[in-house]
Design an enzyme around this catalytic site. Structure first.
Site, PDB file in Angstrom:
ATOM      1  N   THR A 129       0.833  -1.201   0.000  1.00 30.92           N
ATOM      2  CA  THR A 129       0.000   0.000   0.000  1.00 30.92           C
ATOM      3  C   THR A 129       0.869   1.252   0.000  1.00 30.92           C
ATOM      4  O   THR A 129       2.021   1.216   0.451  1.00 30.92           O
ATOM      5  CB  THR A 129      -0.898  -0.001   1.255  1.00 30.92           C
ATOM      6  OG1 THR A 129      -1.447   1.290   1.453  1.00 30.92           O
ATOM      7  CG2 THR A 129      -0.112  -0.341   2.514  1.00 30.92           C
ATOM      8  N   ASP A 130       0.294   2.361  -0.465  1.00 34.68           N
ATOM      9  CA  ASP A 130       1.031   3.635  -0.402  1.00 34.68           C
ATOM     10  C   ASP A 130       1.139   4.144   1.039  1.00 34.68           C
ATOM     11  O   ASP A 130       1.912   5.052   1.325  1.00 34.68           O
ATOM     12  CB  ASP A 130       0.379   4.697  -1.303  1.00 34.68           C
ATOM     13  CG  ASP A 130      -1.068   5.011  -0.947  1.00 34.68           C
ATOM     14  OD1 ASP A 130      -1.627   4.377  -0.019  1.00 34.68           O
ATOM     15  OD2 ASP A 130      -1.663   5.896  -1.612  1.00 34.68           O
ATOM     16  N   GLU A 131       0.357   3.532   1.957  1.00 33.11           N
ATOM     17  CA  GLU A 131       0.340   4.051   3.335  1.00 33.11           C
ATOM     18  C   GLU A 131       1.661   3.839   4.053  1.00 33.11           C
ATOM     19  O   GLU A 131       1.923   4.469   5.069  1.00 33.11           O
ATOM     20  CB  GLU A 131      -0.827   3.435   4.118  1.00 33.11           C
ATOM     21  CG  GLU A 131      -2.141   3.691   3.415  1.00 33.11           C
ATOM     22  CD  GLU A 131      -3.389   3.414   4.241  1.00 33.11           C
ATOM     23  OE1 GLU A 131      -3.313   3.435   5.470  1.00 33.11           O
ATOM     24  OE2 GLU A 131      -4.441   3.195   3.612  1.00 33.11           O
ATOM     25  N   TYR A 155      -1.663  -0.575  10.957  1.00 30.04           N
ATOM     26  CA  TYR A 155      -1.822  -1.241   9.652  1.00 30.04           C
ATOM     27  C   TYR A 155      -0.637  -0.928   8.752  1.00 30.04           C
ATOM     28  O   TYR A 155       0.009  -1.841   8.191  1.00 30.04           O
ATOM     29  CB  TYR A 155      -3.132  -0.794   8.984  1.00 30.04           C
ATOM     30  CG  TYR A 155      -3.199  -1.086   7.500  1.00 30.04           C
ATOM     31  CD1 TYR A 155      -3.253  -2.399   7.027  1.00 30.04           C
ATOM     32  CD2 TYR A 155      -3.194  -0.050   6.553  1.00 30.04           C
ATOM     33  CE1 TYR A 155      -3.304  -2.675   5.667  1.00 30.04           C
ATOM     34  CE2 TYR A 155      -3.247  -0.319   5.193  1.00 30.04           C
ATOM     35  CZ  TYR A 155      -3.298  -1.636   4.750  1.00 30.04           C
ATOM     36  OH  TYR A 155      -3.340  -1.907   3.399  1.00 30.04           O
ATOM     37  N   LYS A 159       2.265  -3.453   7.187  1.00 30.44           N
ATOM     38  CA  LYS A 159       2.533  -3.617   5.751  1.00 30.44           C
ATOM     39  C   LYS A 159       3.995  -3.253   5.447  1.00 30.44           C
ATOM     40  O   LYS A 159       4.660  -3.903   4.645  1.00 30.44           O
ATOM     41  CB  LYS A 159       1.582  -2.754   4.911  1.00 30.44           C
ATOM     42  CG  LYS A 159       0.122  -3.163   4.968  1.00 30.44           C
ATOM     43  CD  LYS A 159      -0.166  -4.553   4.412  1.00 30.44           C
ATOM     44  CE  LYS A 159      -0.015  -4.646   2.919  1.00 30.44           C
ATOM     45  NZ  LYS A 159      -0.481  -5.970   2.409  1.00 30.44           N
ATOM     46  N   ASN A 184      -5.715   4.131  -2.514  1.00 31.67           N
ATOM     47  CA  ASN A 184      -7.032   3.653  -2.035  1.00 31.67           C
ATOM     48  C   ASN A 184      -7.868   3.104  -3.181  1.00 31.67           C
ATOM     49  O   ASN A 184      -8.145   3.809  -4.153  1.00 31.67           O
ATOM     50  CB  ASN A 184      -7.806   4.807  -1.397  1.00 31.67           C
ATOM     51  CG  ASN A 184      -7.254   5.200  -0.052  1.00 31.67           C
ATOM     52  OD1 ASN A 184      -6.109   5.633   0.042  1.00 31.67           O
ATOM     53  ND2 ASN A 184      -8.040   5.051   0.991  1.00 31.67           N
TER      54      ASN A 184
END
Ligand code: NAD
Ligand code: TYD
Length: 348
Positions: A129-131, A155, A159, A184
């Site tokens: 994810t980009d998070e 989270y 990741k 997203n």
């Protein structure tokens, strides 16, 4: 080089993005069969795959942390490629209960990597994810593959940890891996806990639409089918050891998005937008809430020729129409009726 993809093992294929990937690949590749390993948490739902040919979708209920099971599946089905979607995926849940995120996202990923370590001819694609990159200021800068990691939620940290494991296992044990960081996702079959499906489900039920903080946080929205296509491109032509960012090129402040969603929902029902905009309720902000995510996307466009195809407003309207046409799906995932079905078929 085009990587030969004959026998795929998908993890988390009953979830939102994994099921979209399976539906698309099986539709486009008539000779392909996919083994799908999913433990069926609250977010996994075999209804998502009701339309695929069961002869080409070998579903196995099981945990990615079960190394012996994965070894058996890889050997029995002569798997040449693992596409790893399985994860605990919701930031708010990670804030209330991080342990499961570490168990599945970190330890589960390690178990999979260890199976590949003993079978280095298997290619491993890791869905991230980009998070992991943290948060950007409003209106300034974008994430690239070179952005340093600064995860802010349990989270995102889980990741990020799994990404590091993938990189380290590949370097140390000379494995063939690729990783993608998507923004997203939205689209049909998304569990109604994430922003867009939650807002649609609440519009349907006439419930308040909870906007965290002032609603100025920005996300970059990517249609799930665009994401599935990007993963397919990377699997086929992504260079081993490479990382690709996958963005939608669609930045929306949450409040603007919810306004747009209310207007589209009202139009779909032939009702005044004020009926739904009036449900918007500002609620306490999420702790550690990342302000903005945005992805440059140049690498995957330049090297693999992938670009998102969906226009956001068209994709959002189609998503609203899908939820309106599928009240049974929403009811089943929300009420627990589906859990009873799982217990009956697979045990607790
Ligand atoms: P999801 O929560 O809808 O689905 C996750 C699936 O994994 C479910 O079917 C669940 O049953 C399964 N699963 C969970 N734990 C498991 C375990 N221990 N063993 C086997 N299966 C297990 O998630 P999603 O939105 O489809 O996300 C898929 C992947 O994409 C995740 O890795 C997530 O981090 C990543 N991602 C998601 C988004 C997004 O917007 N949803 C964006 C970027 C990246
Ligand atoms: P979410 O869909 O949970 O994805 P992520 O946190 O992984 O980006 O949330 C998207 C944005 O919407 C995020 O800024 C938090 C916000 N949000 C709300 O304002 N209200 C809600 O009820 C939810 C679930 C999210």
């Amino acid at each position: 080089m085009i990587r030969p993809l004959a026998n795929l093992l998908v993890t988390g294929g009953a979830g939102f993005i994994g099921s979209a990937f399976i539906r698309r690949v099986l539709a486009a590749q008539p000779a392909m069969k996919i083994v799908d390993l999913d433990v069926l948490t609250y977010a996994g739902n075999l209804d998502n795959l009701a339309d695929v040919d069961p002869a080409r979708h070998v579903f196995v209920r099981g945990d990615i942390a079960d190394g012996a099971l994965i070894e058996r599946l890889v050997d029995e089905h002569r798997i040449d490629t693992i596409v790893h979607f399985a994860a605990e995926s919701h930031v708010d849940r990670s804030i209330h209960g991080p342990a499961e995120f570490i168990q599945t996202n970190v330890l589960g990923t390690m178990r999979l990597l260890d199976v590949v370590r003993a079978r280095p001819s298997v290619h491993f694609h890791h869905i991230s994810t980009d998070e992991v990159y943290g948060s950007l200021p409003l209106g300034e800068g974008v994430f690239t593959e070179a952005t340093p990691y600064q995860p802010n939620s349990p989270y995102a940290a889980s990741k990020a940890a799994s990404d590091h494991l993938v990189r380290a296992w590949a370097r140390t044990y000379k494995l063939s891996v690729t990783t993608s960081h998507a923004s997203n996702n939205y689209g049909p079959y998304q569990f109604p806990e994430k922003l867009i499906p939650l807002m649609i489900a609440n519009c349907i039920e006439g419930k308040p639409l909870p906007v965290y903080g002032d609603g100025k946080n920005v996300r970059d929205w990517l249609h799930v089918d665009d994401h599935a296509d990007a993963v397919w491109e990377i699997l086929q032509r992504g260079a081993s050891g490479e990382v690709y960012d996958v963005g939608g090129g669609n930045e929306w402040a949450n409040l603007d998005l919810v306004h747009c969603l209310c207007d589209q929902f009202a139009a779909a029902r032939g009702e005044p937008a004020s009926k739904y905009r009036g449900l918007i309720t500002f609620v306490t902000d999420r702790p550690g809430h990342d302000l903005r995510y945005a992805i440059a996307g140049d690498k995957i466009a330049d090297q693999l020729g992938w670009r998102p195809k969906y226009d956001f407003e068209t994709g959002l309207r189609a998503t609203i129409d899908w939820y309106l046409a599928n009240p049974t799906w929403i009811a089943r995932v929300k009420t627990g009726a589906y859990r009873e079905w799982i217990t009956k078929h697979y045990g607790a």
